[in-house]
Design an enzyme around this catalytic site. Structure first.
Site, PDB file in Angstrom:
ATOM      1  CB  SER A  45      -0.919   0.003   1.224  1.00 47.39           C
ATOM      2  OG  SER A  45      -1.790  -1.098   1.167  1.00 47.39           O
ATOM      3  NE  ARG A  68       3.406  -0.363   5.362  1.00 49.08           N
ATOM      4  CZ  ARG A  68       2.369  -0.933   4.748  1.00 49.08           C
ATOM      5  NH1 ARG A  68       2.540  -1.511   3.563  1.00 49.08           N
ATOM      6  NH2 ARG A  68       1.179  -0.925   5.294  1.00 49.08           N
ATOM      7  CD  GLU A 106      -6.460   2.602   4.020  1.00 51.39           C
ATOM      8  OE1 GLU A 106      -6.167   3.244   5.049  1.00 51.39           O
ATOM      9  OE2 GLU A 106      -5.734   1.725   3.539  1.00 51.39           O
ATOM     10  CG  ASP A 156      -4.228  -5.119   3.112  1.00 48.68           C
ATOM     11  OD1 ASP A 156      -3.658  -5.686   2.163  1.00 48.68           O
ATOM     12  OD2 ASP A 156      -3.680  -4.892   4.208  1.00 48.68           O
ATOM     13  CE  LYS A 157      -4.539  -2.181   8.469  1.00 45.96           C
ATOM     14  NZ  LYS A 157      -3.177  -2.304   7.909  1.00 45.96           N
ATOM     15  CG  ASP A 190      -3.918  -0.360  -1.816  1.00 49.47           C
ATOM     16  OD1 ASP A 190      -4.688  -1.341  -1.921  1.00 49.47           O
ATOM     17  OD2 ASP A 190      -3.445   0.019  -0.726  1.00 49.47           O
ATOM     18  CG  HIS A 191      -2.408  -4.164  -2.852  1.00 50.20           C
ATOM     19  ND1 HIS A 191      -3.026  -5.217  -2.202  1.00 50.20           N
ATOM     20  CD2 HIS A 191      -2.060  -3.281  -1.891  1.00 50.20           C
ATOM     21  CE1 HIS A 191      -3.026  -4.963  -0.909  1.00 50.20           C
ATOM     22  NE2 HIS A 191      -2.457  -3.805  -0.682  1.00 50.20           N
TER      23      HIS A 191
HETATM   24 ZN   LIG Z   1      -1.688  -5.658   2.903  1.00 53.55          ZN
END
Ligand SMILES: [Zn+2]
Length: 463
Positions: free
Chosen positions: A115, A180, A333, A338-339, A380-381
Site C-alpha cells: 500500500s 512505512r 480508506e 486488506d488486513k 491499491d492492489h
Molecule cells: Zn496488505
C-alpha cells in the site's frame, strides 16, 4: 453492519418493497441497481465524456480490494445478480496496473506492490519501492503529494481511514519517510534520517499534524500518544502537538458528532489504540474439508463508541464543505479489507467491504447536491481471496477454505492460498478496478496506471 445482514429469507420482501437506500449505518438497505429507480439520490452523474472542473474530490480507497473481494462481498450481501449501491453504482470504469519498482533497480518493476508504494503512485504520480512513503526509490527524495498541492492552492483537506491514521494509505498524502513503519516518534529505528532531532520532518504522525490536514479521522491513538523526541514539541505527545496547533481532539463518535462545521477548526479524531474494530465476524478459514456453511454475525466486541466509516465520511464532508472559494480534497480508506484478507478472515473482509460501500454511498449523496465533486473509487492492489468450486477429497485447495451462505441462500467457498496456513496471506500483482463519477471522471476509463490517478486529480481540480 446489520444493514447487510438480513437473512436470505428477508431479501425477497425487501426487493418487493423497493426500499430507498438510506445512508446511515445500520439502516441502509442493499438493493440492486435496477431497484434504485425513484430513489432520492442519483448515483450516476456521468456516463462517458465528463467535462468540466471539479471543485471537490472525494477519493475512496479500498485497501487490497481487487475484483474478487468486491464479488465476495456482493454475493454475500445482495446475491450474485444483485448490485452494491455504492461500489456498483458507477458507469465510468477502468482497470489500472499497480506494480511498484525495485529499490535497488528503480527502472525495474516489482510486480507485487504494497500500500505504501501503490499509494505513493496515486498520491504523487511517481512509482516507488515497497515500504516507501512518498519518497523516491533508491534516492530517498521527497515527492510532492496531491494533498500538499491542493493545500497550497487553498483547498481544505481530509484523510480518513479505518486503520491507524499513520498506516500507509493515509500516510502517503501527508508525510515523507523512507520506511512505512516509522509511524510515531518512538518508531523511528528504520528511518533515523527522518527524525526531527536529526533534521528530518519527523514520524508520520508528527508530519500529518504539521501538514495541518483539516480533518484526520481513524485509529492509531498508540502512535499519537508517543512523545516527540525532537523539535519544538520535544517531550510532548503528538496529540498535545496537535492541540497546540489548533486541533480539536476527539475519541468517540458522540464527540465527533458534536464538532462544529464552522467557523472552521481542525479535527483530529482517533477512535482506537490501533486499527479500528471490525464490523463482522464469522467462521475461520482452515484446510480442507473446512466448515459448515454459515452467515457472518455482527462483531459484538466492536467498540460501541467508535464511529463507522460512513459516519466518519459524512462528518468529514460536513466539516470540509464550503459554499464558495476553493473546495476540498478528501481521502477515505477502507483499510481492513486488506488486513482481513491477510488474516484469511472472510467475514471480517466482507464486513469491511460493505462498510466501505456505505461510505461510498455517503460520498455519492454529497455529490448529488454538489455536482462539482469528482468521486473516485479504487484499490491499491489485489489480494488473496478467490471464490472456488465445490471441494472434494481428490480436488481441493492446498490452502485454507471457508464457506459462507450468501444472500442467494447458497454456499460460497472462499479460498486463501497465497501463503501457508496460519501465516499472513499475500498481496497479488493483478490490475484493479477504478470507477469514478463527476467532472473528468472519464479519465479513469480504459487501462491506466495508479500513477495516472494523480494526473486525473490535478486535471480535474485545475492544479
Ligand atoms: Zn496488505
Amino acid at each position: 453492519m446489520s444493514a447487510f445482514l438480513p437473512a436470505p429469507s428477508r431479501r425477497g420482501a425487501r426487493a418487493v418493497a423497493r426500499a430507498l437506500p438510506v445512508l446511515a449505518i445500520g439502516v441502509a438497505v442493499a438493493i440492486p441497481v435496477a431497484a434504485s429507480a425513484g430513489s432520492s439520490y442519483k448515483p450516476n452523474t456521468s456516463v462517458g465524456h465528463a467535462p468540466g472542473h471539479a471543485r471537490n474530490v472525494i477519493m475512496f480507497l479500498g485497501d487490497g480490494m481487487g475484483d474478487s473481494e468486491i464479488t465476495v462481498a456482493r454475493n454475500y450481501a445482495v446475491g450474485a445478480a444483485g448490485r452494491l449501491p455504492g461500489l456498483d453504482a458507477f458507469h465510468n470504469q477502468g482497470e489500472y496496473t499497480t506494480f511498484a519498482v525495485r529499490e535497488d533497480a528503480p527502472a525495474s518493476p516489482d510486480y507485487v506492490t504494497d500500500s505504501a508504494a501503490s499509494g505513493t503512485g496515486w498520491a504523487t504520480g511517481r512509482k516507488t519501492s515497497n515500504g516507501r512513503i512518498s519518497t523516491t526509490a533508491g534516492t530517498d527524495r521527497d515527492l510532492p503529494t496531491i494533498l500538499e498541492i491542493a493545500k497550497a492552492a487553498g483547498m481544505r483537506t481530509g484523510d480518513v481511514s479505518t486503520a491507524e491514521l499513520t498506516d500507509a494509505t493515509p500516510a502517503v498524502l501527508a508525510s515523507h519517510v523512507s520506511a512505512r513503519g516509522c509511524q510515531g516518534p518512538a518508531d523511528m529505528a528504520a528511518c533515523p534520517q527522518d527524525a526531527k532531532q536529526n533534521g528530518g520532518p519527523g514520524s508520520i504522525a508528527e508530519q500529518e499534524v504539521d501538514h495541518n490536514v483539516d480533518v484526520l479521522l481513524g485509529g492509531g491513538q498508540g502512535r499519537f500518544t508517543q512523545l516527540n523526541t525532537g523539535g519544538k514539541y520535544t517531550g510532548q505527545s503528538v496529540v498535545a502537538q496537535a492541540q497546540a496547533k489548533g486541533y480539536q481532539y476527539v475519541t468517540t463518535a458522540a464527540d465527533l458528532a458534536a464538532t462544529k462545521a464552522g467557523p472552521f477548526k481542525k479535527v483530529l479524531g482517533l477512535f482506537s489504540a490501533g486499527n479500528m474494530d471490525l464490523e463482522l465476524t464469522g467462521p475461520a478459514a482452515v484446510p480442507y474439508p473446512g466448515n459448515p456453511a454459515a452467515r457472518c454475525t455482527t462483531n459484538a466486541a466492536r467498540t460501541a463508541t467508535a464511529p463507522h466509516l460512513a459516519d466518519m465520511t459524512t462528518k468529514a464532508l460536513d466539516l470540509l464543505s464550503t459554499k464558495r472559494g476553493p473546495g476540498f480534497f478528501l481521502q477515505v480508506e477502507g483499510a481492513s479489507i486488506d488486513k482481513q484478507d491477510h488474516a484469511a478472515n472472510v467475514c471480517g473482509q466482507i464486513g469491511e467491504t460493505l462498510a466501505f460501500d456505505e461510505a461510498i454511498q455517503a460520498g455519492l449523496a454529497y455529490q448529488a447536491t454538489h455536482p462539482d465533486t469528482l468521486v473516485v473509487v479504487t484499490a491499491d492492489h489485489g489480494h488473496t481471496s478467490q471464490i472456488v468450486e465445490a471441494q472434494t477429497d481428490t480436488d481441493h485447495s492446498p490452502g485454507d477454505i471457508v464457506t459462507v451462505t450468501t444472500a442467494d441462500g447458497q454456499p460460497m467457498i472462499v479460498n486463501y492460498a497465497t501463503n501457508l496456513h496460519g501465516r499472513s496471506q499475500s498481496h497479488t500483482g493483478t490490475e484493479v478496478r477504478i470507477v469514478a463519477s463527476g467532472p473528468q471522471s472519464d479519465r479513469v476509463m480504459g487501462t491506466t496506471d495508479q500513477t495516472d490517478l494523480f494526473r486525473t486529480f490535478r486535471a480535474a481540480l485545475g492544479l
